[in-house]
Write an enzyme that holds these catalytic residues in place. Structure first.
Site, PDB file in Angstrom:
ATOM      1  N   GLU A   1       9.469   8.516 -17.293  1.00  9.20           N
ATOM      2  CA  GLU A   1       8.134   9.108 -17.454  1.00  9.20           C
ATOM      3  C   GLU A   1       7.579   8.792 -18.844  1.00  9.20           C
ATOM      4  O   GLU A   1       6.416   8.422 -19.003  1.00  9.20           O
ATOM      5  CB  GLU A   1       8.191  10.625 -17.265  1.00  9.20           C
ATOM      6  CG  GLU A   1       8.389  11.042 -15.819  1.00  9.20           C
ATOM      7  CD  GLU A   1       8.540  12.545 -15.698  1.00  9.20           C
ATOM      8  OE1 GLU A   1       7.521  13.217 -15.538  1.00  9.20           O
ATOM      9  OE2 GLU A   1       9.670  13.048 -15.788  1.00  9.20           O
TER      10      GLU A   1
ATOM     11  N   LYS B   1      16.120  21.950 -11.400  1.00  8.53           N
ATOM     12  CA  LYS B   1      15.382  20.723 -11.712  1.00  8.53           C
ATOM     13  C   LYS B   1      16.183  19.719 -12.539  1.00  8.53           C
ATOM     14  O   LYS B   1      16.956  20.071 -13.415  1.00  8.53           O
ATOM     15  CB  LYS B   1      14.106  21.065 -12.490  1.00  8.53           C
ATOM     16  CG  LYS B   1      12.995  21.665 -11.652  1.00  8.53           C
ATOM     17  CD  LYS B   1      12.389  20.710 -10.640  1.00  8.53           C
ATOM     18  CE  LYS B   1      11.507  19.664 -11.252  1.00  8.53           C
ATOM     19  NZ  LYS B   1      10.222  20.188 -11.732  1.00  8.53           N
TER      20      LYS B   1
ATOM     21  N   SER C   1      14.688  21.937 -16.383  1.00  9.24           N
ATOM     22  CA  SER C   1      13.496  22.720 -16.646  1.00  9.24           C
ATOM     23  C   SER C   1      13.922  24.048 -17.248  1.00  9.24           C
ATOM     24  O   SER C   1      14.992  24.559 -16.943  1.00  9.24           O
ATOM     25  CB  SER C   1      12.751  22.936 -15.326  1.00  9.24           C
ATOM     26  OG  SER C   1      12.019  24.139 -15.386  1.00  9.24           O
TER      27      SER C   1
ATOM     28  N   HIS D   1       0.838  -1.222   0.000  1.00 12.87           N
ATOM     29  CA  HIS D   1       0.000   0.000   0.000  1.00 12.87           C
ATOM     30  C   HIS D   1       0.863   1.258   0.000  1.00 12.87           C
ATOM     31  O   HIS D   1       0.440   2.301   0.479  1.00 12.87           O
ATOM     32  CB  HIS D   1      -0.946   0.030   1.201  1.00 12.87           C
ATOM     33  CG  HIS D   1      -1.651  -1.273   1.459  1.00 12.87           C
ATOM     34  ND1 HIS D   1      -2.862  -1.583   0.903  1.00 12.87           N
ATOM     35  CD2 HIS D   1      -1.268  -2.366   2.173  1.00 12.87           C
ATOM     36  CE1 HIS D   1      -3.230  -2.804   1.291  1.00 12.87           C
ATOM     37  NE2 HIS D   1      -2.267  -3.296   2.044  1.00 12.87           N
TER      38      HIS D   1
END
Ligand code: ARG
Length: 465
Positions: free
Chosen positions: A284, A277, A271, A144
């Site tokens: 992804e 970043k 970024s 979980h």
């Protein structure tokens, strides 16, 4: 045909990638026709020469693909006839584009499945090499997404090896069925010429593991079903789902909240407005591309579902999803192997630029969530308590620790004994991450001894691939 309809019905701009299989299929067909006395030796020789010429033209980019000629089959056949005359026109004896296209796609896909299986082996090797180096690295195992029990990082990686080894096995099973010959089914009903289909299967290497030719046994089925393509996109979807789960973990692990790993810079981007970043673009995208491959599976199922027997033009729509699935899966597997294990320097033979593992972060995350609570319960069971009572006792100890903001292992012996008098000083062995890890010695468990046995098994298995 209007220009619009011509464009709508043509497939040459995507199915030209089947050209090699198309020529291979034609040559096997012509040789069989010649051996069966249906085509003269001279005609067969001319066809061979013509196809050689066309091969060179396509390879050099000189071949002129024509939209008006609809598809790869008609383009190649027209050029052949242009080059060798009547012999070219005789090639299409005892076949149809219906059995021809089914043969081409099966031939092409069988070879691609072989490549994909090899890439799956490479990815397993990459995971295995990382696992070997991380047997004693402990991270929290989750259920979980809540800290559950400590596990070895190698154990976690080995779970993915299991998944990818099943994916490879599935691919091989599908290849065995795909590599079966439709040619000779002709348009749909077979042919009146005395052909030898088994011989064509032999010539094309469409044989089973025992080397016996595999031939589609019903002409209607041969030209119309694309279940092999559906099976393949289904296995590819599952493979991508495995990749996607791994991607999700890599993305989480790279976030500052976990900080378990770092992915090498060349698989990430920055970024445009936030200079600090570093984004895990590759995992992804792989997660995103999984949707695309699953979409192709859905597309092919829908393509098939309402088609009456036998061939329908609908089937021309099988190619783009199939091609895109193959491209996506191959690129994804290649890039993942590199991202995990790094790339091999050909001069030194050493790998560099793979995943960086932050073992302290993994370890301290495992210490945070009472991951050894089960071990305390098991300890009490060994002291004679029924498991349910032990569970209850430990729940109270965890509640107390939470209130105090302490780890279980930070409680004093007196404090622990207040929960149950049978607790002794040896309890601290099981409350440590290492103690917990080393105790899970059941087959397939996370104890280092088990992991080493699994690594050994996979090493031997992958050596044979
Ligand atoms: N381009 C077609 C396809 O991909 C080839 C078969 C066409 N057959 C026909 N009878 N029109 O399916």
């Amino acid at each position: 045909m209007s220009e619009l309809v011509q464009r709508y019905t043509a497939s040459v701009f995507f199915d030209q990638r089947l050209w090699r299989a198309d020529i291979q299929g034609s040559l096997a067909h012509a040789q069989m026709l010649c051996e069966c006395g249906i085509l003269s030796g001279d005609d067969f020789a001319a066809i061979k020469n013509g196809m050689q010429h066309i091969t060179a033209e396509i390879e050099s980019g000189a071949f002129e693909w024509k939209l008006a000629l609809e598809d790869v089959h008609l383009n190649i056949e027209a050029r052949l006839t242009q080059l060798i005359g009547d012999a070219g026109k005789r090639l299409h004896t005892a076949r149809s584009r219906n059995d021809q296209v089914a043969t081409d796609v099966r031939l092409w896909l069988s070879a691609e499945i072989e490549l994909i299986t090899q890439l799956l082996v490479e990815l397993q090797r990459a995971l295995l090499s990382l696992a070997e180096k991380n047997i004693d690295v402990i991270l929290p195992g989750f259920t979980h997404l809540q800290v559950a029990q400590p596990v070895s990082f190698a154990h976690h990686l080995l779970a993915y090896i299991e998944m990818f080894s099943r994916d490879a096995a599935r691919m091989q099973e599908i290849k065995a069925r795909t590599n079966t010959l439709p040619l000779g089914a002709a348009a749909l009903a077979g042919t009146s010429y005395p052909i030898n289909r088994t011989r064509v299967a032999e010539l094309l290497g469409m044989v089973n593991a025992m080397g016996e030719p595999q031939v589609c046994q019903n002409s209607l089925d041969a030209v119309s079903d694309r279940d092999f393509a559906i099976e393949f996109t289904s296995a590819s979807s599952l493979l991508m789902v495995h990749i996607s789960r791994m991607s999700e973990e890599l993305i989480l692990w790279m976030s500052q909240n976990f900080a378990f790993i770092q992915i090498a810079d060349r698989f990430t981007t920055g970024s445009s407005i936030m200079p600090q970043k570093k984004n895990p673009d590759v995992p992804e995208l792989a997660r995103g591309k999984t949707g695309r491959v699953v979409g192709h599976l859905m597309g092919l199922l829908m393509l098939m579902k309402a088609q009456p027997l036998a061939y329908n033009k609908d089937n021309q729509e099988d190619k783009e999803p199939l091609f895109d699935t193959v491209d996506t899966v191959k690129d994804t597997l290649r890039i993942f192997a590199q991202m995990i294990a790094g790339e091999k320097d050909p001069s030194t033979g050493l790998f560099s630029g793979g995943l960086t593992i932050h073992k302290e972060a993994m370890q301290s995350a495992a210490l945070k969530g009472y991951a050894t609570a089960t071990d305390l319960a098991d300890y009490l069971v060994k002291k004679g308590l029924p498991f349910r009572d032990a569970h209850e006792t430990v729940a109270l100890a965890v509640k107390h620790s939470l209130r105090e903001g302490l780890e279980l292992s930070a409680l004093t012996l007196e404090q622990l004994q207040s929960f149950h008098p049978s607790i002794q000083a040896d309890v601290y062995d099981v409350l440590s991450l290492e103690g917990s890890l080393h105790s899970r010695t059941s087959l397939g468990g996370t104890a280092p001894a088990q992991i080493k046995a699994q690594i050994q098994r996979h090493t031997l298995r992958l050596q044979k691939e």
